[in-house]
Write an enzyme that holds these catalytic residues in place. Structure first.
Site, mmCIF file in Angstrom:
data_model
loop_
_atom_site.group_PDB
_atom_site.id
_atom_site.type_symbol
_atom_site.label_atom_id
_atom_site.label_comp_id
_atom_site.label_asym_id
_atom_site.label_seq_id
_atom_site.Cartn_x
_atom_site.Cartn_y
_atom_site.Cartn_z
ATOM 1 N N LYS A 152 0.873 -1.171 0.000
ATOM 2 C CA LYS A 152 0.000 0.000 0.000
ATOM 3 C C LYS A 152 0.911 1.221 0.000
ATOM 4 O O LYS A 152 1.958 1.224 0.651
ATOM 5 C CB LYS A 152 -0.860 -0.020 1.274
ATOM 6 C CG LYS A 152 -1.638 1.259 1.578
ATOM 7 C CD LYS A 152 -2.843 1.374 0.670
ATOM 8 C CE LYS A 152 -3.721 2.551 1.075
ATOM 9 N NZ LYS A 152 -4.550 2.242 2.255
ATOM 10 N N LEU A 153 0.528 2.258 -0.723
ATOM 11 C CA LEU A 153 1.261 3.516 -0.664
ATOM 12 C C LEU A 153 0.332 4.672 -1.000
ATOM 13 O O LEU A 153 -0.789 4.481 -1.466
ATOM 14 C CB LEU A 153 2.491 3.514 -1.584
ATOM 15 C CG LEU A 153 2.419 3.052 -3.034
ATOM 16 C CD1 LEU A 153 1.392 3.778 -3.858
ATOM 17 C CD2 LEU A 153 3.788 3.207 -3.685
ATOM 18 N N SER A 154 0.802 5.873 -0.746
ATOM 19 C CA SER A 154 0.054 7.074 -1.114
ATOM 20 C C SER A 154 0.208 7.311 -2.611
ATOM 21 O O SER A 154 1.265 7.033 -3.191
ATOM 22 C CB SER A 154 0.600 8.287 -0.359
ATOM 23 O OG SER A 154 0.531 8.100 1.032
ATOM 24 N N THR A 184 -0.530 11.690 0.203
ATOM 25 C CA THR A 184 -1.408 12.466 -0.675
ATOM 26 C C THR A 184 -1.950 13.682 0.067
ATOM 27 O O THR A 184 -2.223 14.723 -0.540
ATOM 28 C CB THR A 184 -2.559 11.582 -1.184
ATOM 29 O OG1 THR A 184 -2.003 10.422 -1.816
ATOM 30 C CG2 THR A 184 -3.428 12.322 -2.187
ATOM 31 N N ALA A 185 -2.088 13.562 1.378
ATOM 32 C CA ALA A 185 -2.539 14.700 2.185
ATOM 33 C C ALA A 185 -1.581 15.880 2.025
ATOM 34 O O ALA A 185 -2.007 17.028 1.814
ATOM 35 C CB ALA A 185 -2.632 14.291 3.657
ATOM 36 N N HIS A 193 -7.228 9.461 7.854
ATOM 37 C CA HIS A 193 -7.747 8.208 8.416
ATOM 38 C C HIS A 193 -8.871 8.463 9.427
ATOM 39 O O HIS A 193 -9.688 9.359 9.258
ATOM 40 C CB HIS A 193 -6.616 7.391 9.039
ATOM 41 C CG HIS A 193 -5.545 6.991 8.069
ATOM 42 N ND1 HIS A 193 -5.796 6.711 6.749
ATOM 43 C CD2 HIS A 193 -4.201 6.834 8.231
ATOM 44 C CE1 HIS A 193 -4.666 6.394 6.145
ATOM 45 N NE2 HIS A 193 -3.690 6.464 7.012
#
Length: 534
Positions: free
Chosen positions: A304-306, A364-365, A403
């Protein structure tokens, strides 16, 4: 030879159960024990329920009608001994019913001293010096106590430590030894340390690591016995060779976060509740920024990654169709402690003066923050779960939360300044791409496509059986309530998680095109989706 594996909960031996499903001749599961058989060796897995009463009753009832050569108790435990690392494996050489006895004012009289029975039990079967031959089984020895109430009070911890000087505590171990002794069955108890015995603090627990190590041990140990010889301090047991060839499993490294949306979609995959087409997984649980950094180094086969981070690793990884977190109303939020009114009205001019807590450079934030406010440069990288406290304590002026913090910040008295997801949606009309699942480009093409199929199968299973992974999800959710846990899942797991589709891919391409035009990310090939590959 017939072996009984005993555990309090299915979760503690889940990986073992599903590993046996693919490496044994016959397997069945249900309310009865799961049964595995190869040649003349048969293994039953008995789930007793938590606690010494359940263990003694269920195990005793089972042994009344079934004969075994060896019983193995597998479970997690708390450690009094800080020299024992969390996740470490221990062989229990002595286990005592800590509360079985009587009080005489400030003195405790054990049942042995009262003359009513035995309170301490020892195994009569040992691993022996396996570490010399099989490093994965190099398990240390320890003493333990069995309790009805796990210790979480400093005074009670001190008293039991002074009285019995135990290294570990569980709720079943001595009861397991007791039942085996009554039926004259050789017994072995193995524990993985999930936490230290202290005031209850689930944030410090490593249940996932303990269960992973426990199951790794169990699989290695049983496979060792299947292959032929097991050295012990008592005897050498020889097992007939397998009567068939075991299927070859392809083991891949897999990284995802312990957040509910990730554990929800990966539960069926890593626990083999679905057909994984011969794939097996070594799992690493990390926060998203740690996963981003691992992806930069190309460490994992699947991760999983941004989406922001993907721009920097597009040459190393390819995006899979399933598992992504995209959506509307799911974006990161900028929050503060005091009245946000003045900040909201003059945010663009004031933001350069604010110290901002962010959940990671490549999230991404942070990308969206830079897109909306290019002059927001005074940033402090924090673990996402620490940002709210950093704002409350004044270590940062504002915080960028992601989150489940979307559901908790108001409970702590914090206020929203801006929802960057709303900002993106108003600018583009598209869903906001937050995180995706990628496969290493160095993997063979057939393995990449197999991963893609299996992952979709796992997400679909999760939607069809939403409660199936509840224990697994909860074990990684720390202090999160079940309500917040499922709100988190509902927010981040949706149709795009099953399949990006053209709509999802269009949103991702728009994100990258916008970032490249503003020179926020480097240039990279447009062949980013697995469907772009042959």
């Amino acid at each position: 030879m017939r072996i009984l594996v005993v555990a309090a909960t299915r979760e503690e031996v889940r990986d073992l159960i599903y590993d046996l499903r693919f490496t044994v001749y016959d397997f069945e599961k249900g309310d009865r024990p799961a049964i595995a058989k190869i040649g003349n060796m048969k293994t039953d897995i008995l789930i007793t329920g938590v606690g010494m009463v359940a263990t003694a009753f269920v195990l005793g009832r089972h042994l009344t009608n079934n004969d075994y050569d060896l019983a193995i108790n597998l479970g997690i435990a708390g450690s009094f001994d800080r020299n024992i690392a969390l996740g470490e494996m221990l062989e229990i050489t002595q286990d005592t019913f800590a509360e079985l006895g009587a009080e005489n004012d400030n003195e405790f009289l054990p049942i042995d001293q009262l003359g009513f029975g035995q309170g301490t039990y020892n195994p009569d079967y040992f691993l022996g010096d396996l570490g010399e031959f099989f490093p994965a089984l190099n398990v240390k020895q320890a003493t333990a106590i069995t309790v009805n109430t796990v210790h979480g009070n400093e005074d009670s911890i001190r008293k039991v430590a002074e009285r019995l000087n135990p290294q570990l505590e569980s709720m079943e171990g001595a009861a397991f030894f007791y039942a085996c002794k009554q039926f004259d069955i050789q017994s072995l108890q193995i524990r993985a340390v999930s936490n230290y015995v202290e005031k209850r603090n689930r944030g410090n627990w490593k249940i996932g690591l303990a269960i992973k190590n426990l199951n790794t041990f169990a699989v290695e140990y049983l496979n060792l016995m299947l292959r032929g010889k097991q050295r012990t301090k008592i005897t050498t047991v020889t097992i007939d060779p397998p009567i068939f060839e075991m299927p070859v499993m392809t083991k891949l490294t897999l990284g995802f976060s312990p957040c509910p949306n990730d554990t929800f979609i990966f539960d069926a995959l890593i626990h083999h509740k679905i057909d994984t087409e011969g794939l097996d997984f070594e799992v690493f649980y990390d926060d998203v920024e740690t996963l981003n950094q691992k992806a930069m180094r190309g460490e994992l086969d699947i991760t999983k990654l941004s989406y922001h981070a993907f721009a920097y690793v597009a040459d190393k990884y390819v995006l899979l169709d399933s598992g992504s977190a995209l959506g509307f109303g799911v974006g990161p939020m900028l929050i503060c402690k005091d009245d946000p009114g003045k900040l909201i009205s003059n945010l663009k001019s004031q933001i350069s003066n604010l110290k901002i807590g962010i959940p990671g450079k490549y999230t991404t934030a942070n990308f969206l923050l830079g897109l909306a406010f290019p002059n927001a440069t005074n940033k402090v990288e924090l673990v996402f779960s620490d940002i709210e406290d950093a704002v409350l304590e004044g270590r940062v002026d504002v915080g960028l939360i992601i989150h489940e913090n979307r559901f908790t910040y108001q409970d702590k008295g914090l206020k929203k300044i801006i929802d960057l997801g709303d900002y993106w949606e108003k600018q583009t009309g598209c869903a906001i791409p937050l995180g995706g699942i990628v496969a290493n480009r160095n993997l063979p093409s057939e393995i990449q496509h197999k991963i893609n199929r299996v992952l979709r199968r796992s997400v679909e299973f999760a939607f069809e059986n939403p409660k199936s992974g509840l224990e697994f999800i909860r074990s990684h959710a720390q202090e999160m309530s079940e309500e917040v846990m499922y709100k988190h899942i509902e927010l981040y797991v949706n149709k795009y998680s099953v399949d990006l589709g053209e709509e999802g891919k269009r949103a991702i391409k728009l994100l990258f095109d916008t970032a490249r035009k503003k020179e926020i990310i480097p240039e990279f090939s447009d062949n980013i989706f697995i469907t772009d590959l042959n």
